[in-house]
Design an enzyme around this catalytic site. Structure first.
Site, PDB file in Angstrom:
ATOM      1  N   SER A   1       0.840  -1.197   0.000  1.00 32.43           N
ATOM      2  CA  SER A   1       0.000   0.000   0.000  1.00 32.43           C
ATOM      3  C   SER A   1       0.879   1.254   0.000  1.00 32.43           C
ATOM      4  CB  SER A   1      -0.965  -0.036   1.188  1.00 32.43           C
ATOM      5  OG  SER A   1      -1.916   0.999   1.106  1.00 32.43           O
TER       6      SER A   1
ATOM      7  N   HIS B   1      -8.459   1.156  -0.103  1.00 26.23           N
ATOM      8  CA  HIS B   1      -8.451   0.205  -1.220  1.00 26.23           C
ATOM      9  C   HIS B   1      -9.852  -0.331  -1.530  1.00 26.23           C
ATOM     10  CE1 HIS B   1      -4.146   0.465  -1.490  1.00 26.23           C
ATOM     11  NE2 HIS B   1      -4.083   0.330  -0.175  1.00 26.23           N
TER      12      HIS B   1
END
Length: 306
Positions: free
Chosen positions: A88, A196
């Site tokens: 991430s 996400h």
């Protein structure tokens, strides 16, 4: 010399005082000082503030600086790498390590990213939960059952036995109830939104503008991209993938396998914590993986790899 891949942790790995060890190394300290100047706040002091560590706006640039600082210490020790990936937020550290982005450019993007994600989370509240002992397919089925009219998706494919789901609070709560009924362990994550997932859509436009303002160069070693899990070398492809980063799942298991295919014999986690070290061993049983959380650990690893 053993072929190493460097991996960088993202949000969720933070802990109080996580920058302190890196003040003892000149190369790392320089990164922390430069990053503090860019964001207008002392990162070392901020990392001692539990309140600051709860905010996406501060944590993201702070983690980026620590990740990059750890990499600079490894680099100073003469450790070389055959590839990189970051989980991430950690992907930005991988891009700095591979010289795709300058540190200042990455910090500017990540500062915008943190603010935009914080705002998206405030606007459309959500959260994330890790499901332990299940794979992506079973987690997706659970999401289908718990979703209802809300947002709920598989957000992180971390390993064959660990998946993170992301969505509205109500949908996450329903999923956790279903998980408990099926004796699947669910662990709520310490995040400020449904990262996400489509609930982050309002963060895409400001993030894309910041990405477009930066110069991207070809990586000096392969990068495994979160969005695809595959190695990427074209700067414009990297740019395009990053624009959808906050609303796309993190295909971490595939990233690890891609680095293995690129020749990695050991995974070196640079930065805060050891989450990725443990995941690497779950993705590839018997994999050699080590977390480097201090200059002394960087020195010890360098001696071992040489």
């Amino acid at each position: 010399m053993t072929n190493a891949a460097v991996v960088f942790p993202g949000q969720g790995s933070q802990f109080a005082g996580m920058a302190d060890a890196w003040t003892q190394n000149d190369a790392s300290r320089s990164v922390l000082d430069d990053a503090s100047a860019v964001i207008g706040r002392d990162i070392v002091e901020g990392c001692r503030d539990e309140g600051a560590l709860e905010t996406t706006e501060f944590v993201q640039p702070a983690l980026l600086a620590i990740d990059v600082g750890a990499f600079r210490a490894l680099e100073e020790e003469g450790v070389g790498f055959v590839g990189a990936a970051g989980h991430s937020l950690g992907e930005f550290a991988a891009l700095v390590a591979a010289a795709v982005l300058d540190l200042d450019a990455a910090l500017r993007i990540v500062t915008v990213r943190g603010r935009a994600m914080q705002a998206a989370g405030d606007e459309r509240p959500g959260t994330m939960t890790a499901l332990l002992g299940v794979g992506a397919e079973d987690a997706a089925a659970l999401c289908d059952e718990a979703r209802g009219s809300d947002v709920l998706i598989v957000a992180n494919e971390n390993s064959p036995q660990q998946v993170v789901i992301s969505g509205s609070v109500a949908a996450i709560e329903r999923a956790e109830t279903l998980a408990a009924e099926r004796r699947v362990r669910a662990v709520r994550l310490r995040v400020a939104g449904a990262f996400h997932s489509p609930l982050m859509e309002t963060a895409v436009e400001p993030l894309a503008a910041a990405i477009d303002a930066a110069e991207f160069r070809a990586p000096r070693f392969p990068i495994a991209a979160n969005v695809t899990g595959e190695l990427v070398a074209d700067p414009e492809e990297i740019r395009a993938l990053l624009k959808r980063h906050v609303v796309s799942p993190v295909r971490w298991e595939s990233c690890v396998r891609s680095l293995l295919a690129a020749g990695a014999e050991v995974f070196v986690e640079a930065g805060a914590g050891d989450v990725l070290t443990r995941l690497a061993k779950r993705v590839v049983p018997g994999a050699r993986a080590v977390a480097v959380g201090s200059p002394s650990e960087a020195s010890a690893l360098a001696a071992e790899l040489h």
